[in-house]
Design a protein around this motif. Structure first.
Motif, PDB file in Angstrom:
ATOM      1  N   PHE A 144     -63.496  -5.029  -1.402  1.00  0.00           N
ATOM      2  CA  PHE A 144     -63.810  -6.071  -0.703  1.00  0.00           C
ATOM      3  C   PHE A 144     -63.204  -6.872  -1.868  1.00  0.00           C
ATOM      4  CE2 PHE A 144     -64.844  -4.586   2.598  1.00  0.00           C
ATOM      5  CZ  PHE A 144     -64.725  -5.262   3.850  1.00  0.00           C
ATOM      6  N   VAL A 145     -62.750  -8.074  -2.288  1.00  0.00           N
ATOM      7  CA  VAL A 145     -61.685  -8.226  -3.278  1.00  0.00           C
ATOM      8  C   VAL A 145     -62.672 -10.457  -3.653  1.00  0.00           C
ATOM      9  CG1 VAL A 145     -60.038  -7.300  -3.307  1.00  0.00           C
ATOM     10  CG2 VAL A 145     -59.536  -9.372  -2.314  1.00  0.00           C
ATOM     11  N   LYS A 146     -62.722 -10.675  -2.477  1.00  0.00           N
ATOM     12  CA  LYS A 146     -62.901 -11.568  -2.531  1.00  0.00           C
ATOM     13  C   LYS A 146     -64.348 -12.575  -1.639  1.00  0.00           C
ATOM     14  CE  LYS A 146     -60.445 -15.025  -2.682  1.00  0.00           C
ATOM     15  NZ  LYS A 146     -58.926 -16.382  -2.260  1.00  0.00           N
ATOM     16  N   ILE A 147     -65.509 -12.928  -2.212  1.00  0.00           N
ATOM     17  CA  ILE A 147     -67.009 -13.677  -1.338  1.00  0.00           C
ATOM     18  C   ILE A 147     -66.935 -15.067  -1.311  1.00  0.00           C
ATOM     19  CG2 ILE A 147     -69.238 -13.023  -0.650  1.00  0.00           C
ATOM     20  CD1 ILE A 147     -68.653  -9.682  -2.361  1.00  0.00           C
ATOM     21  N   MET A 148     -66.978 -15.422  -0.288  1.00  0.00           N
ATOM     22  CA  MET A 148     -66.913 -17.204   0.155  1.00  0.00           C
ATOM     23  C   MET A 148     -68.615 -17.334   0.787  1.00  0.00           C
ATOM     24  SD  MET A 148     -63.918 -17.700  -1.718  1.00  0.00           S
ATOM     25  CE  MET A 148     -64.640 -20.058  -0.869  1.00  0.00           C
ATOM     26  N   GLY A 150     -68.997 -18.570   3.594  1.00  0.00           N
ATOM     27  CA  GLY A 150     -68.437 -18.123   5.072  1.00  0.00           C
ATOM     28  C   GLY A 150     -68.250 -17.371   5.687  1.00  0.00           C
ATOM     29  N   TYR A 151     -67.359 -16.341   4.441  1.00  0.00           N
ATOM     30  CA  TYR A 151     -66.692 -15.268   4.505  1.00  0.00           C
ATOM     31  C   TYR A 151     -66.279 -14.264   3.044  1.00  0.00           C
ATOM     32  CZ  TYR A 151     -62.757 -17.405   2.597  1.00  0.00           C
ATOM     33  OH  TYR A 151     -61.529 -18.040   2.206  1.00  0.00           O
ATOM     34  N   VAL A 152     -65.733 -12.669   4.075  1.00  0.00           N
ATOM     35  CA  VAL A 152     -65.546 -12.236   3.116  1.00  0.00           C
ATOM     36  C   VAL A 152     -64.132 -11.078   2.951  1.00  0.00           C
ATOM     37  CG1 VAL A 152     -68.283 -10.993   2.355  1.00  0.00           C
ATOM     38  CG2 VAL A 152     -66.937 -10.053   4.460  1.00  0.00           C
ATOM     39  N   GLN A 153     -63.490 -11.021   2.128  1.00  0.00           N
ATOM     40  CA  GLN A 153     -61.761 -10.636   2.005  1.00  0.00           C
ATOM     41  C   GLN A 153     -61.764  -9.650   1.717  1.00  0.00           C
ATOM     42  OE1 GLN A 153     -59.376 -14.232   1.259  1.00  0.00           O
ATOM     43  NE2 GLN A 153     -57.979 -12.515   1.106  1.00  0.00           N
ATOM     44  N   HIS A 154     -61.482  -8.570   2.298  1.00  0.00           N
ATOM     45  CA  HIS A 154     -60.849  -7.400   1.710  1.00  0.00           C
ATOM     46  C   HIS A 154     -58.973  -7.450   1.431  1.00  0.00           C
ATOM     47  CE1 HIS A 154     -59.283  -3.060   1.939  1.00  0.00           C
ATOM     48  NE2 HIS A 154     -60.835  -2.882   1.783  1.00  0.00           N
ATOM     49  N   GLY A 155     -58.910  -6.310   0.047  1.00  0.00           N
ATOM     50  CA  GLY A 155     -57.782  -7.003   0.010  1.00  0.00           C
ATOM     51  C   GLY A 155     -56.749  -6.107  -0.568  1.00  0.00           C
ATOM     52  N   GLY A 156     -56.658  -5.410   0.858  1.00  0.00           N
ATOM     53  CA  GLY A 156     -55.774  -4.739   1.955  1.00  0.00           C
ATOM     54  C   GLY A 156     -54.832  -3.957   1.220  1.00  0.00           C
ATOM     55  N   ILE A 157     -53.736  -3.736   1.759  1.00  0.00           N
ATOM     56  CA  ILE A 157     -53.099  -2.959   0.160  1.00  0.00           C
ATOM     57  C   ILE A 157     -52.106  -3.140  -0.573  1.00  0.00           C
ATOM     58  CG2 ILE A 157     -50.797  -1.285   0.917  1.00  0.00           C
ATOM     59  CD1 ILE A 157     -53.705  -0.800   2.799  1.00  0.00           C
ATOM     60  N   ARG A 158     -51.897  -2.847  -1.898  1.00  0.00           N
ATOM     61  CA  ARG A 158     -50.952  -2.984  -2.758  1.00  0.00           C
ATOM     62  C   ARG A 158     -49.597  -3.700  -2.321  1.00  0.00           C
ATOM     63  NH1 ARG A 158     -51.278   0.695  -7.333  1.00  0.00           N
ATOM     64  NH2 ARG A 158     -50.834   1.776  -5.427  1.00  0.00           N
ATOM     65  N   SER A 159     -48.931  -5.372  -3.265  1.00  0.00           N
ATOM     66  CA  SER A 159     -48.165  -5.749  -2.025  1.00  0.00           C
ATOM     67  C   SER A 159     -46.775  -4.617  -3.359  1.00  0.00           C
ATOM     68  CB  SER A 159     -47.928  -7.537  -2.740  1.00  0.00           C
ATOM     69  OG  SER A 159     -48.344  -8.413  -2.205  1.00  0.00           O
ATOM     70  N   TYR A 160     -46.986  -3.767  -3.660  1.00  0.00           N
ATOM     71  CA  TYR A 160     -45.676  -2.891  -5.081  1.00  0.00           C
ATOM     72  C   TYR A 160     -46.182  -1.231  -4.653  1.00  0.00           C
ATOM     73  CZ  TYR A 160     -49.775  -3.393  -8.627  1.00  0.00           C
ATOM     74  OH  TYR A 160     -50.956  -3.267  -8.778  1.00  0.00           O
ATOM     75  N   GLY A 161     -44.838  -0.859  -4.612  1.00  0.00           N
ATOM     76  CA  GLY A 161     -45.409   0.900  -4.978  1.00  0.00           C
ATOM     77  C   GLY A 161     -45.267   1.353  -3.557  1.00  0.00           C
ATOM     78  N   VAL A 162     -45.826   2.846  -3.744  1.00  0.00           N
ATOM     79  CA  VAL A 162     -45.501   3.850  -2.499  1.00  0.00           C
ATOM     80  C   VAL A 162     -46.720   3.465  -1.419  1.00  0.00           C
ATOM     81  CG1 VAL A 162     -45.611   5.418  -1.720  1.00  0.00           C
ATOM     82  CG2 VAL A 162     -44.622   5.780  -4.141  1.00  0.00           C
ATOM     83  N   ASP A 265     -73.448  -9.373   6.132  1.00  0.00           N
ATOM     84  CA  ASP A 265     -74.742 -10.732   5.219  1.00  0.00           C
ATOM     85  C   ASP A 265     -74.543  -9.754   3.629  1.00  0.00           C
ATOM     86  OD1 ASP A 265     -74.387 -11.775   7.094  1.00  0.00           O
ATOM     87  OD2 ASP A 265     -76.549 -11.229   7.750  1.00  0.00           O
ATOM     88  N   LYS A 266     -75.263  -8.380   3.404  1.00  0.00           N
ATOM     89  CA  LYS A 266     -75.033  -7.434   2.094  1.00  0.00           C
ATOM     90  C   LYS A 266     -74.053  -7.454   1.548  1.00  0.00           C
ATOM     91  CE  LYS A 266     -77.987  -4.253   4.716  1.00  0.00           C
ATOM     92  NZ  LYS A 266     -78.330  -2.381   4.814  1.00  0.00           N
ATOM     93  N   ILE A 267     -72.991  -7.509   1.910  1.00  0.00           N
ATOM     94  CA  ILE A 267     -71.790  -7.984   1.056  1.00  0.00           C
ATOM     95  C   ILE A 267     -71.928  -9.834   0.152  1.00  0.00           C
ATOM     96  CG2 ILE A 267     -69.576  -8.233   0.917  1.00  0.00           C
ATOM     97  CD1 ILE A 267     -68.683  -6.333   2.721  1.00  0.00           C
ATOM     98  N   ARG A 268     -71.732 -10.817   1.416  1.00  0.00           N
ATOM     99  CA  ARG A 268     -72.382 -11.487   0.658  1.00  0.00           C
ATOM    100  C   ARG A 268     -73.070 -12.174  -0.410  1.00  0.00           C
ATOM    101  NH1 ARG A 268     -73.587 -15.607   5.816  1.00  0.00           N
ATOM    102  NH2 ARG A 268     -73.392 -17.062   3.981  1.00  0.00           N
ATOM    103  N   GLN A 269     -73.614 -11.683  -0.457  1.00  0.00           N
ATOM    104  CA  GLN A 269     -75.377 -11.535  -1.326  1.00  0.00           C
ATOM    105  C   GLN A 269     -75.167 -10.811  -2.617  1.00  0.00           C
ATOM    106  OE1 GLN A 269     -78.766  -9.373   0.182  1.00  0.00           O
ATOM    107  NE2 GLN A 269     -78.495 -10.825   1.924  1.00  0.00           N
TER     108      GLN A 269
END
Length: 320
Positions: A144-148, A150-162, A265-269
């Motif tokens: 997870f790359v962003k914790i706001m 109101g929400y948490v955001q996962h980074g997903g798959i890289r936009s480059y490479g295999v 909620d634990k991620i948000r903390q």
């Protein structure tokens, strides 16, 4: 004592009325009126007519304003007959997925997600193919790359490479997700980011939407979209903890959390890098195009701890 103007008070003084001049804007003219006088009178008449017309229009507008306001109130109270009304309450998940999360190597629990396969088939299929590993790549061991607030955001798959090539080959283009997101903006399907919603990021909210332009291709004019920058590849996802309507301009809702909001909620903390966009120094650096500001902005709201998906997949049991 003598009065100074005795002559005016004497009985022999005759009253001489002053000569009354006709008004300059009078419309009555005689046969002997000179052309210049007639032209002047006509001009004055047109001016008076313009003033009268203006007063008439103002009076009409004042009289009609209550009626117009009443019509607007009636229109606001009249329900719009939408042939395909969206209903965000009665949507039923068609699939279930899970993600196990750890913070700095310590397991914190499992999040179970229900996917709306009937409402957003492209988005649900894309997420399920990645979370299950069918796409040749999955969310496992990614952060997870962003914790706001109101929400948490996962980074997903890289936009480059295999990894990106495998994901693109397996789940297809981003265009089908954008089309479903646009349907949500038009109100054809529900796309409300309520508390507990799960959605895929389809565009970067910090960049303006792409503009259409007319270009010549093979002797014909075609409409294309300008490419502002490399945007999301349709693999990042967010989980909302509270209602987050600001995400509706960038996120396609594909499901909801069925179990595990305590894990969210634990991620948000987790402590994050402080957002410094309000600093005047940062604003100046961003305006002049300082690359250090761009790099710093990417780090805002990133967690200091590693929040990782340790395992993920689909739940075969369809008892929803």
């Amino acid at each position: 004592m003598m009065l100074r103007n005795a002559k005016l008070l004497s009985p022999s003084a005759k009253f001489q009325p002053s000569s009354i001049e006709p008004p300059q804007n009078s419309r009555r003219t005689t046969v002997g009126t000179s052309p210049s006088s007639l032209e002047r009178n006509c001009k004055l008449s047109r001016r008076n007519l313009s003033k009268s017309s203006l007063l008439l229009l103002l009076g009409t507008q004042t009289a009609l304003t209550p009626l117009l306001d009443f019509s607007k109130a009636q229109a606001a109270d009249t329900p719009i007959n939408n042939p395909n009304p969206t209903n965000c309450v009665d949507r039923v998940p068609t699939k279930k997925a899970f993600i196990d999360v750890s913070i700095d190597g310590e397991p914190v629990g499992r999040i179970i997600i229900g996917l709306y396969g009937d409402d957003v088939p492209a988005g649900a299929a894309r997420f399920s193919s990645i979370v299950s590993g069918k796409a040749g790549i999955s969310y496992r061991r990614k952060e997870f790359v962003k914790i706001m607030p109101g929400y948490v955001q996962h980074g997903g798959i890289r936009s480059y490479g295999v990894d990106a090539e495998r994901a693109t080959a397996a789940v297809g283009s981003l265009q089908n997700l954008i089309e479903e997101w646009e349907r949500g903006r038009r109100g054809e399907i529900c796309n409300e980011n309520r508390a507990g919603s799960v959605g895929i990021v389809v565009r970067d909210p910090s960049k303006p939407p792409p503009k259409t332009k007319l270009v010549a291709r093979n002797g014909k004019f075609v409409v294309e979209e300008e490419v502002n920058a490399v945007g999301p590849n349709g693999t990042e996802f967010v989980i909302t903890a509270v209602d987050s309507p600001e995400l509706e301009d960038s996120v396609l809702v594909i499901g909801k959390v069925l179990e595990g909001m305590g894990v969210v909620d634990k991620i948000r903390q987790v402590k994050t890098v402080r957002d410094n966009t309000s600093s005047p120094y940062f604003r100046v650096a961003k305006v002049i195009g300082d690359k250090r500001a761009v790099v710093a902005e990417r780090g805002f709201n990133r967690p200091y701890s590693k929040v990782v998906v340790t395992s993920c997949g689909l739940i075969e049991s369809q008892s929803l």
